[in-house]
Design a protein around this motif. Structure first.
Motif, short mmCIF file in Angstrom:
data_model
loop_
_atom_site.label_atom_id
_atom_site.label_comp_id
_atom_site.label_asym_id
_atom_site.label_seq_id
_atom_site.Cartn_x
_atom_site.Cartn_y
_atom_site.Cartn_z
N LEU A 129 -8.05 -24.50 -14.34
CA LEU A 129 -8.16 -25.38 -15.74
C LEU A 129 -9.21 -24.67 -16.51
CD1 LEU A 129 -7.35 -27.83 -17.44
CD2 LEU A 129 -9.11 -29.25 -16.18
N SER A 130 -10.36 -24.16 -15.91
CA SER A 130 -11.25 -23.70 -16.76
C SER A 130 -10.87 -22.36 -17.25
CB SER A 130 -12.50 -23.29 -15.76
OG SER A 130 -12.65 -22.14 -15.01
N ILE A 131 -10.00 -21.59 -16.86
CA ILE A 131 -9.47 -20.45 -17.33
C ILE A 131 -8.61 -20.73 -18.51
CG2 ILE A 131 -8.06 -18.52 -17.04
CD1 ILE A 131 -9.02 -18.22 -13.98
N SER A 132 -7.75 -21.79 -18.37
CA SER A 132 -6.93 -22.35 -19.38
C SER A 132 -7.67 -22.86 -20.70
CB SER A 132 -6.12 -23.52 -18.91
OG SER A 132 -5.33 -24.10 -19.99
N ILE A 133 -8.75 -23.37 -20.25
CA ILE A 133 -9.66 -23.80 -21.47
C ILE A 133 -10.33 -22.62 -22.11
CG2 ILE A 133 -11.95 -25.04 -21.83
CD1 ILE A 133 -11.25 -26.85 -19.48
N TRP A 134 -10.16 -21.48 -21.66
CA TRP A 134 -10.74 -20.31 -22.52
C TRP A 134 -10.04 -20.21 -23.63
CZ3 TRP A 134 -11.68 -16.12 -18.35
CH2 TRP A 134 -12.73 -16.47 -17.23
N PHE A 135 -8.67 -20.42 -23.44
CA PHE A 135 -7.71 -19.91 -24.74
C PHE A 135 -7.37 -21.06 -25.28
CE2 PHE A 135 -6.88 -17.16 -20.99
CZ PHE A 135 -6.71 -15.95 -21.60
N GLU A 136 -7.28 -22.55 -24.73
CA GLU A 136 -7.02 -23.64 -25.69
C GLU A 136 -8.07 -24.86 -25.07
OE1 GLU A 136 -4.66 -24.48 -27.73
OE2 GLU A 136 -4.09 -22.50 -27.94
N PRO A 137 -8.98 -24.79 -25.76
CA PRO A 137 -10.34 -25.88 -25.55
C PRO A 137 -9.95 -27.07 -25.28
CG PRO A 137 -10.83 -24.37 -27.44
CD PRO A 137 -9.52 -24.15 -27.22
N PHE A 138 -9.06 -27.61 -25.89
CA PHE A 138 -8.60 -29.17 -25.57
C PHE A 138 -8.13 -29.38 -24.19
CE2 PHE A 138 -9.10 -29.50 -29.91
CZ PHE A 138 -9.22 -30.51 -30.49
N HIS A 139 -7.57 -28.34 -23.53
CA HIS A 139 -6.98 -28.48 -22.30
C HIS A 139 -8.15 -29.12 -21.25
CE1 HIS A 139 -3.55 -25.61 -22.53
NE2 HIS A 139 -3.39 -26.73 -23.27
N TRP A 140 -9.45 -29.13 -21.67
CA TRP A 140 -10.38 -30.12 -20.71
C TRP A 140 -9.97 -31.41 -20.38
CZ3 TRP A 140 -12.73 -34.25 -22.20
CH2 TRP A 140 -13.01 -34.76 -23.71
N LEU A 141 -9.21 -31.92 -21.28
CA LEU A 141 -8.70 -33.23 -21.14
C LEU A 141 -7.60 -33.48 -19.96
CD1 LEU A 141 -7.73 -34.39 -24.58
CD2 LEU A 141 -9.49 -35.24 -23.35
N PHE A 142 -7.17 -32.26 -19.40
CA PHE A 142 -6.30 -32.07 -18.16
C PHE A 142 -7.22 -32.43 -16.95
CE2 PHE A 142 -3.35 -30.45 -21.11
CZ PHE A 142 -2.16 -31.09 -20.88
N LEU A 143 -8.59 -32.57 -16.99
CA LEU A 143 -9.27 -32.68 -16.04
C LEU A 143 -9.05 -34.35 -15.72
CD1 LEU A 143 -11.67 -32.12 -14.03
CD2 LEU A 143 -13.47 -32.94 -15.96
N LEU A 144 -8.50 -34.92 -16.35
CA LEU A 144 -8.39 -36.31 -16.04
C LEU A 144 -7.16 -36.43 -15.04
CD1 LEU A 144 -8.33 -38.14 -19.33
CD2 LEU A 144 -9.91 -38.27 -17.85
N VAL A 145 -6.25 -35.38 -15.17
CA VAL A 145 -5.06 -35.20 -14.20
C VAL A 145 -5.52 -34.86 -13.19
CG1 VAL A 145 -2.87 -34.08 -14.00
CG2 VAL A 145 -3.39 -34.53 -16.36
#
Length: 308
Positions: A129-145
Motif C-alpha cells: 500500500l505504501s508503494i501505491s501511495i507513492w504514485f497516488e497519495p489518496f490511497h492512504w485511505l485504503f489503510l481502512l480496508v
C-alpha cells in the motif's frame, strides 16, 4: 451467446479478452493520439499494457483463489468491457501502476482467511500500500480496508493492528529518502488532503457523465441483489464479499475526494462492481436475458465512448 461463452473459466475466454483489451490499448495510445514513435515510447507503453493485463489477472486470481464466486469469467469480462469505455484510463501510466500495487495489497488482505502467515501478510499489505501511495497519495485511505480485513480475519491478536503501520513506515521512509537524496526536497503534505469538488464536477464531461450514470444504475441494481448474493454464499465467501464491499465504499470515498478526472478514477468503482456483477450473474434467479442485456449495455458503452 455471450452469457454462455463467459459462463465457464476457459483459457480461450481470457485469451480473447486479453486480445480485445490489447487492441483497444494500442488504438488509444498509438492511433487515436498523436505521438512521436520511438523505441523508448513503445517499450514504456508495452510495459503499461503488461501492467493492465496483470491487473486483469490479479482480479481473476482474487475471485478464484478466494472462491468469491464460481469458476467463470463474468466478472473479468465485465471489467474489461467497462474499462475500454474509459479511454483516458488506458493512457494513465502512473495511475495504473499505483492501482496495481493497491490490488496486490488487497489480495494479501483477502488471503488472511487461510489463517497462515498472518503477520507476514499484514506487513506485506502495508508495504505494498505504501508503494501505491507513492504514485497516488489518496490511497492512504485504503489503510481502512487493511484494518477491516484484520478485524474480519485476525483480530484475536492486538499486535496485528500494529503491523500495517510498520509496513507503511518502511515504505514511507524509502519515499522520504528518495525525495531528500535525489530531489533535495520534502514531500508535500497537502497532496494527501481531501479535495472534494462537488458532485457537479463528475458531470463536467457529457460522455463520462453518461457512463458514470450508467455505472451508478448498475451499482444500485446490484445493491438490491445483495441479499440474494449473501444468502447463496458460504461463510468464507460472505466474509470476502464483505471485505470487497468495504473496499468499494472506500473507493467511492476516494472517487469523491481526490479531485482527479472521472475518466481515470472510474476504475475505483469498476473493479469491485465487476466482482459483484460476477456474483449476481451466477445466481439461479438471474435471468439469461438480463445477463445478455447487461453485456449489450457494456458493448454499447464502448461504442458510445468511441464515437462521441
Amino acid at each position: 451467446m455471450l452469457t454462455r461463452f463467459f459462463s465457464q473459466s476457459k483459457p480461450i475466454a481470457f485469451a480473447i479478452l486479453s486480445i480485445l483489451f490489447a487492441v483497444a490499448f494500442v488504438i488509444e495510445n498509438f492511433v487515436s493520439t498523436s505521438v512521436n514513435l520511438n523505441a523508448e515510447l513503445i517499450f514504456s507503453k508495452l510495459g503499461i499494457l503488461l501492467v493492465f493485463l496483470l491487473v486483469v489477472f490479479i482480479l481473476n486470481f482474487i475471485v478464484k483463489r478466494n472462491k468469491i464466486h464460481s469458476p467463470h469469467t463474468f466478472g473479468v469480462s465485465s471489467f474489461t468491457l467497462i474499462i475500454i469505455a474509459f479511454p483516458e484510463l488506458l493512457r494513465s501510466s502512473q495511475f495504473i501502476v499505483s492501482y496495481f500495487f493497491l490490488l496486490l495489497a488487497f489480495r494479501r488482505i483477502l488471503s488472511l482467511k487461510t489463517n497462515t502467515n498472518i503477520k507476514q501478510k499484514i506487513f506485506d499489505s502495508g508495504l505494498l500500500l505504501s508503494i501505491s501511495i507513492w504514485f497516488e497519495p489518496f490511497h492512504w485511505l485504503f489503510l481502512l480496508v487493511i484494518y477491516f480485513g484484520v478485524i474480519m480475519y485476525a483480530s484475536q491478536n492486538y499486535r496485528h493492528f500494529i503491523i500495517p503501520f510498520v509496513g507503511l513506515a518502511v515504505g514511507f521512509i524509502l519515499h522520504i529518502s528518495y525525495f531528500l537524496i535525489l530531489e533535495d526536497k520534502w514531500i508535500n503534505v497537502s497532496t494527501y488532503l481531501p479535495k472534494f469538488n462537488g458532485v457537479d464536477s463528475f458531470f463536467d464531461s457529457f460522455k463520462y457523465g453518461v457512463l458514470l450514470g450508467y455505472l451508478i444504475l448498475v451499482l444500485f441494481w446490484i445493491i438490491f441483489q445483495l441479499p440474494g448474493i449473501y444468502n447463496r454464499a458460504k461463510l468464507h465467501e460472505s466474509e470476502s464479499l464483505s471485505v470487497i464491499l468495504f473496499f468499494m465504499l472506500v473507493s467511492i470515498g476516494i472517487l469523491m475526494t481526490n479531485g482527479s478526472p472521472l475518466a481515470v478514477d472510474a476504475i475505483y468503482l469498476i473493479l469491485p462492481l465487476s466482482i459483484l456483477i460476477g456474483n449476481y450473474f451466477q445466481l439461479k434467479s438471474t435471468k439469461k436475458w438480463i445477463k445478455e442485456s447487461l453485456y449489450v449495455f457494456f458493448i454499447t458503452g464502448v461504442l458510445f465512448s468511441a464515437l462521441y
